[in-house]
Design a protein around this motif. Structure first.
Motif, mmCIF file in Angstrom:
data_model
loop_
_atom_site.group_PDB
_atom_site.id
_atom_site.type_symbol
_atom_site.label_atom_id
_atom_site.label_comp_id
_atom_site.label_asym_id
_atom_site.label_seq_id
_atom_site.Cartn_x
_atom_site.Cartn_y
_atom_site.Cartn_z
ATOM 1 N N SER A 219 55.506 26.776 -141.785
ATOM 2 C CA SER A 219 55.586 26.713 -143.237
ATOM 3 C C SER A 219 56.848 27.397 -143.752
ATOM 4 O O SER A 219 57.575 26.850 -144.593
ATOM 5 C CB SER A 219 54.341 27.367 -143.844
ATOM 6 N N ASN A 223 60.063 25.487 -145.516
ATOM 7 C CA ASN A 223 60.420 25.908 -146.868
ATOM 8 C C ASN A 223 61.897 26.263 -146.946
ATOM 9 O O ASN A 223 62.602 25.866 -147.890
ATOM 10 C CB ASN A 223 59.569 27.108 -147.284
ATOM 11 N N ARG A 224 62.396 26.976 -145.949
ATOM 12 C CA ARG A 224 63.798 27.378 -145.968
ATOM 13 C C ARG A 224 64.715 26.185 -145.712
ATOM 14 O O ARG A 224 65.810 26.096 -146.267
ATOM 15 C CB ARG A 224 64.057 28.478 -144.938
ATOM 16 N N TYR A 226 64.269 23.063 -146.639
ATOM 17 C CA TYR A 226 64.377 22.154 -147.775
ATOM 18 C C TYR A 226 64.749 22.832 -149.086
ATOM 19 O O TYR A 226 65.135 22.164 -150.036
ATOM 20 C CB TYR A 226 63.070 21.366 -147.925
ATOM 21 N N THR A 227 64.635 24.170 -149.159
ATOM 22 C CA THR A 227 65.043 24.837 -150.397
ATOM 23 C C THR A 227 66.404 25.488 -150.279
ATOM 24 O O THR A 227 67.013 25.832 -151.287
ATOM 25 C CB THR A 227 64.021 25.914 -150.805
#
Length: 235
Positions: A219, A223-224, A226-227
Motif C-alpha cells: 500500500s 501510494n508513493r 502514483y502520488t
C-alpha cells in the motif's frame, strides 16, 4: 578489516536449526548455473568451511540444516540476535566468483539465497562480494526521515486511476530525497516488495502478521509511486 568473532547464537552445538537452499543463475538470460561449487562458512570465519554443495541441473543446491538461535528470539522485541549469519562462496567454470556475506538463518525456517553469476569475459577473474547488512529489526540505523501526513496538492491535480495498477518497475533513489547526485535504480515491483518485506519482518512471525505487513508495504509503495513518481514525471 577487524576479525569478527562468531556470535554466541552461531555455536555449532546449538539445538536449534534452520534450513538453507541456494539458487545460482547467470546474469545473461537468467540461465541456471549447473555444477557450481557452493561453500558455506560462518560469517567472520570464511576459511572455516562447514558445508560444500554442488548445484543441480536447475542451478539449485539441496536443502541443508544450519545452527540458528532459539525461535523465540525472533518473536519477542528486545531479544538477542534472532538469526545466525553465514558466508556463501560460489565458484563455477566460466563465471566470476561470487561471495555473499551475511546470509541470515532463522530457526525452523527455510532461507532461499539467490546468487547471480557473471560470465567470465577475460582470463583474470574478479570476485564479487555482496554484504548483507543487519536486519532492520535488529541493527541500529538512523531514524526515518519524517514526512507531513498531509501533502499539498498541485493545482494541475493528481492522477486518479479507476483501478489499482501494479507497475512493472519501482524507481529507488539511493540517497536522501534532497540529494540529486544519488543514483536511481529501476527494480522490479515484485522484487522490491520481496526485498523490503525480508528486511522489515521475520519469516518466523505468524502467517497473518506476515500478510498484514506485506499488504502495508504494498500500500505504501503504490501510494508513493502514483502520488510522487508519476506526478513528477508525467504531469
Amino acid at each position: 578489516m577487524p576479525f569478527n568473532i562468531i556470535h554466541a547464537a552461531q555455536r555449532v552445538d546449538s539445538p536449534y536449526a534452520g534450513n538453507l537452499k541456494v539458487s545460482v543463475t547467470s546474469t545473461v538470460g537468467f540461465i541456471p548455473v549447473r555444477d557450481a561449487t557452493v561453500k558455506i562458512s560462518y560469517k567472520g570465519m570464511p576459511d572455516s568451511i562447514i558445508e560444500t554443495l554442488d548445484t543441480d541441473i536447475s542451478g539449485q543446491t539441496e536443502e541443508i540444516g544450519l545452527p540458528a538461535p532459539p525461535l523465540e528470539y525472533s518473536l519477542e522485541p528486545g531479544s538477542e540476535q534472532p538469526y545466525s549469519e553465514y558466508n556463501i562462496e560460489v565458484n563455477a567454470p566460466g563465471y566470476e566468483p561470487v561471495t555473499i556475506s551475511g546470509t541470515e538463518i532463522l530457526a525452523d525456517t527455510l532461507a532461499l539465497q539467490s546468487v547471480e553469476m557473471t560470465p567470465t569475459e577475460t582470463e583474470e577473474q574478479e570476485e564479487e562480494t555482496i554484504v548483507i547488512p543487519d536486519h532492520t529489526l535488529y541493527g541500529e540505523y538512523p531514524p526515518k526521515i519524517p514526512e507531513d501526513e498531509i501533502k499539498p496538492m498541485d493545482e494541475t491535480g493528481e492522477i486518479v486511476l479507476s483501478r489499482v495498477v501494479i507497475p512493472e518497475f519501482v524507481v529507488v533513489h539511493d540517497g536522501v530525497p534532497s540529494d540529486p547526485t544519488a543514483p536511481n535504480y529501476y527494480v522490479r515491483y515484485k522484487d522490491y516488495i520481496k526485498n523490503v518485506a525480508s528486511s522489515e519482518i521475520y519469516a518466523t512471525w505468524p502467517e497473518n502478521a506476515v500478510y498484514a505487513n506485506i499488504l502495508a508495504i504494498m500500500s505504501v509503495t503504490l501510494n508513493r509511486v502514483y502520488t510522487e513518481w508519476y506526478r513528477n514525471h508525467w504531469l
